[in-house]
Design a protein around this motif. Structure first.
Motif, mmCIF file in Angstrom:
data_model
loop_
_atom_site.group_PDB
_atom_site.id
_atom_site.type_symbol
_atom_site.label_atom_id
_atom_site.label_comp_id
_atom_site.label_asym_id
_atom_site.label_seq_id
_atom_site.Cartn_x
_atom_site.Cartn_y
_atom_site.Cartn_z
ATOM 1 N N GLY A 10 0.820 -1.210 0.000
ATOM 2 C CA GLY A 10 0.000 0.000 0.000
ATOM 3 C C GLY A 10 0.847 1.249 0.000
ATOM 4 O O GLY A 10 0.584 2.208 -0.740
ATOM 5 N N VAL A 11 1.896 1.257 0.818
ATOM 6 C CA VAL A 11 2.799 2.401 0.876
ATOM 7 C C VAL A 11 3.568 2.548 -0.435
ATOM 8 O O VAL A 11 3.831 3.668 -0.889
ATOM 9 C CB VAL A 11 3.775 2.257 2.069
ATOM 10 C CG1 VAL A 11 4.911 3.268 1.969
ATOM 11 C CG2 VAL A 11 3.034 2.437 3.384
ATOM 12 N N THR A 12 3.905 1.417 -1.061
ATOM 13 C CA THR A 12 4.622 1.458 -2.347
ATOM 14 C C THR A 12 3.793 2.170 -3.412
ATOM 15 O O THR A 12 4.326 2.931 -4.229
ATOM 16 C CB THR A 12 4.987 0.041 -2.808
ATOM 17 O OG1 THR A 12 5.798 -0.581 -1.815
ATOM 18 C CG2 THR A 12 5.751 0.078 -4.126
ATOM 19 N N GLU A 13 2.472 1.921 -3.413
ATOM 20 C CA GLU A 13 1.593 2.629 -4.347
ATOM 21 C C GLU A 13 1.753 4.143 -4.184
ATOM 22 O O GLU A 13 1.842 4.885 -5.170
ATOM 23 C CB GLU A 13 0.127 2.253 -4.078
ATOM 24 C CG GLU A 13 -0.240 0.813 -4.368
ATOM 25 C CD GLU A 13 -1.686 0.528 -3.997
ATOM 26 O OE1 GLU A 13 -2.459 1.496 -3.823
ATOM 27 O OE2 GLU A 13 -2.041 -0.653 -3.860
ATOM 28 N N THR A 54 -18.289 9.478 -2.091
ATOM 29 C CA THR A 54 -18.003 8.332 -1.236
ATOM 30 C C THR A 54 -18.956 8.247 -0.055
ATOM 31 O O THR A 54 -19.504 7.167 0.243
ATOM 32 C CB THR A 54 -16.546 8.382 -0.724
ATOM 33 O OG1 THR A 54 -15.672 8.517 -1.841
ATOM 34 C CG2 THR A 54 -16.188 7.119 0.028
ATOM 35 N N VAL A 55 -19.162 9.359 0.630
ATOM 36 C CA VAL A 55 -20.042 9.351 1.806
ATOM 37 C C VAL A 55 -21.473 9.022 1.401
ATOM 38 O O VAL A 55 -22.141 8.207 2.047
ATOM 39 C CB VAL A 55 -19.985 10.704 2.538
ATOM 40 C CG1 VAL A 55 -21.032 10.769 3.653
ATOM 41 C CG2 VAL A 55 -18.604 10.930 3.125
ATOM 42 N N SER A 56 -21.959 9.642 0.324
ATOM 43 C CA SER A 56 -23.356 9.461 -0.065
ATOM 44 C C SER A 56 -23.642 8.085 -0.655
ATOM 45 O O SER A 56 -24.780 7.622 -0.625
ATOM 46 C CB SER A 56 -23.773 10.541 -1.075
ATOM 47 O OG SER A 56 -23.028 10.427 -2.275
ATOM 48 N N SER A 57 -22.621 7.416 -1.171
ATOM 49 C CA SER A 57 -22.865 6.135 -1.853
ATOM 50 C C SER A 57 -22.474 4.907 -1.041
ATOM 51 O O SER A 57 -22.907 3.802 -1.346
ATOM 52 C CB SER A 57 -22.126 6.105 -3.197
ATOM 53 O OG SER A 57 -20.724 6.195 -3.001
ATOM 54 N N GLY A 124 -9.168 0.740 2.016
ATOM 55 C CA GLY A 124 -10.227 0.940 1.039
ATOM 56 C C GLY A 124 -11.163 2.084 1.412
ATOM 57 O O GLY A 124 -10.960 2.792 2.401
ATOM 58 N N ALA A 125 -12.240 2.240 0.624
ATOM 59 C CA ALA A 125 -13.167 3.368 0.792
ATOM 60 C C ALA A 125 -13.890 3.347 2.128
ATOM 61 O O ALA A 125 -14.339 4.397 2.613
ATOM 62 C CB ALA A 125 -14.189 3.368 -0.347
ATOM 63 N N LYS A 126 -13.998 2.185 2.759
ATOM 64 C CA LYS A 126 -14.693 2.098 4.054
ATOM 65 C C LYS A 126 -13.973 2.887 5.142
ATOM 66 O O LYS A 126 -14.538 3.172 6.205
ATOM 67 C CB LYS A 126 -14.826 0.640 4.484
ATOM 68 C CG LYS A 126 -13.498 -0.084 4.630
ATOM 69 C CD LYS A 126 -13.696 -1.568 4.905
ATOM 70 C CE LYS A 126 -12.336 -2.292 4.963
ATOM 71 N NZ LYS A 126 -12.509 -3.745 5.193
ATOM 72 N N SER A 127 -12.719 3.273 4.894
ATOM 73 C CA SER A 127 -11.946 4.027 5.886
ATOM 74 C C SER A 127 -12.289 5.516 5.895
ATOM 75 O O SER A 127 -11.956 6.229 6.847
ATOM 76 C CB SER A 127 -10.442 3.865 5.619
ATOM 77 O OG SER A 127 -10.080 4.490 4.391
#
Length: 314
Positions: A10-13, A54-57, A124-127
């Motif tokens: 993840g950090v490499t990305e 992100t929040v709304s979906s 991911g987006a859940k964060s």
């Protein structure tokens, strides 16, 4: 080991995008003005759009309502760090011209330009809502106490302007988050074409943030990022040792999900806030010290984050 490998990947990305931004700045494709423009696009256009989409979906009204009480944990941790920064400042005899910057950099973290992409890469987006809760606390503290401390390093007496401060706290990213919450609570359905446009614009957030960090490191000087003195070492101690330890102890008995706990600890040990050099320049404080602090802590964060993730998984 699995947590360590996934966090390294993840950090490499993130590192690849930062390196690309650094390379483009070194080639003079991206100038100092380009960095300012990218930062403005990310914070005032892309990130608010990303928040709304992100929040709304991806989240329900119940999930969002349950988040707000958790704001107390980052606020309490930063209050403790504020006291600790003053103690460390006295113990290591920080240069007088750095005292305010030292304390501000010690207790505030880069929750958006590094924190958001890192957490998205790791969780991911859940964060996102948990990242935003920490962001709300961090932004409030920086633009009130943090800026006031930095002013003390300048030649003029420190003052406090509530109107400007509220404008900084209620920034476009936070307003985007609030709009997303309103959409969820009122069950508003945005047109598909508008959601698609917001999604396209929001996609600029992560690459734009990383390019900006790459430009910042290039301008500060990569060699200077590894030129440590006691003042800078004190800041790094605050960012990477004191902050995650304080948050870990604070959350040890907290009633929250393991994901939220992990994100709060990760957010607490993010690098120095990117706005620190900007504010230092505004009030004639030591801009170079602030810029080196941003560069050093950003580079070292790429090593610290996998270690923290391994600790959290153990």
């Amino acid at each position: 080991m699995t947590a360590f490998i996934s966090s390294v990947l993840g950090v490499t990305e993130i590192l690849v995008l930062i390196a690309l931004g650094y390379f483009l700045a070194a080639k003079n494709w991206l100038s100092k003005d380009s960095g300012k423009i990218i930062a403005k696009i990310v914070t005032q256009v892309a990130l608010p759009a990303y928040m709304v989409v992100t929040v709304s979906s991806k989240f329900s009204a119940k999930e969002l309502i349950n988040l707000l009480p958790q704001l107390r944990y980052p606020l309490i941790s930063m209050a403790i760090l504020g006291v600790l920064s003053a103690i460390v400042m006295r113990l290591i005899h920080v240069e007088k011209m750095h005292e305010g910057l030292f304390c501000s950099m010690f207790l505030n973290s880069n929750t958006v330009f590094i924190g958001l992409p890192v957490n998205l890469a790791l969780f991911g987006a859940k964060s996102l809502p948990y990242v935003l809760v920490y962001y709300m606390a961090n932004t409030t503290i920086f633009w009130t106490i943090g800026v006031y401390l930095i002013q003390h390093d300048g030649p003029t007496a420190a003052s406090f302007d509530w109107r400007k401060t509220l404008g900084k706290i209620f920034s476009p990213p936070l307003l985007g988050f609030i709009v997303g919450i309103i959409i969820v609570l009122l069950h508003i359905q945005l047109p598909d074409f508008l959601m698609a446009d917001l999604n396209y614009v929001g996609s600029l957030t992560i690459p734009g943030s990383m390019f900006f960090i790459g430009i910042t490191i290039y301008q500060a000087g990569l060699r200077k990022a590894f030129t440590f003195n006691k003042d800078l070492l004190g800041v790094l101690f605050g960012r990477f040792i004191a902050a995650p330890l304080v948050m870990t102890v604070l959350l040890s008995f907290a009633d929250m999900s393991p994901l939220m706990r992990s994100i709060f600890i990760i957010q607490s040990c993010m690098p120095v806030m990117t706005n620190a050099p900007v504010v230092a320049r505004l009030y004639d404080a030591d801009t170079e010290f602030a810029a080196i602090g941003v560069a050093s802590s950003t580079v070292l964060a790429m090593v610290v984050i996998p270690l923290v993730m391994t600790f959290l998984a153990s």
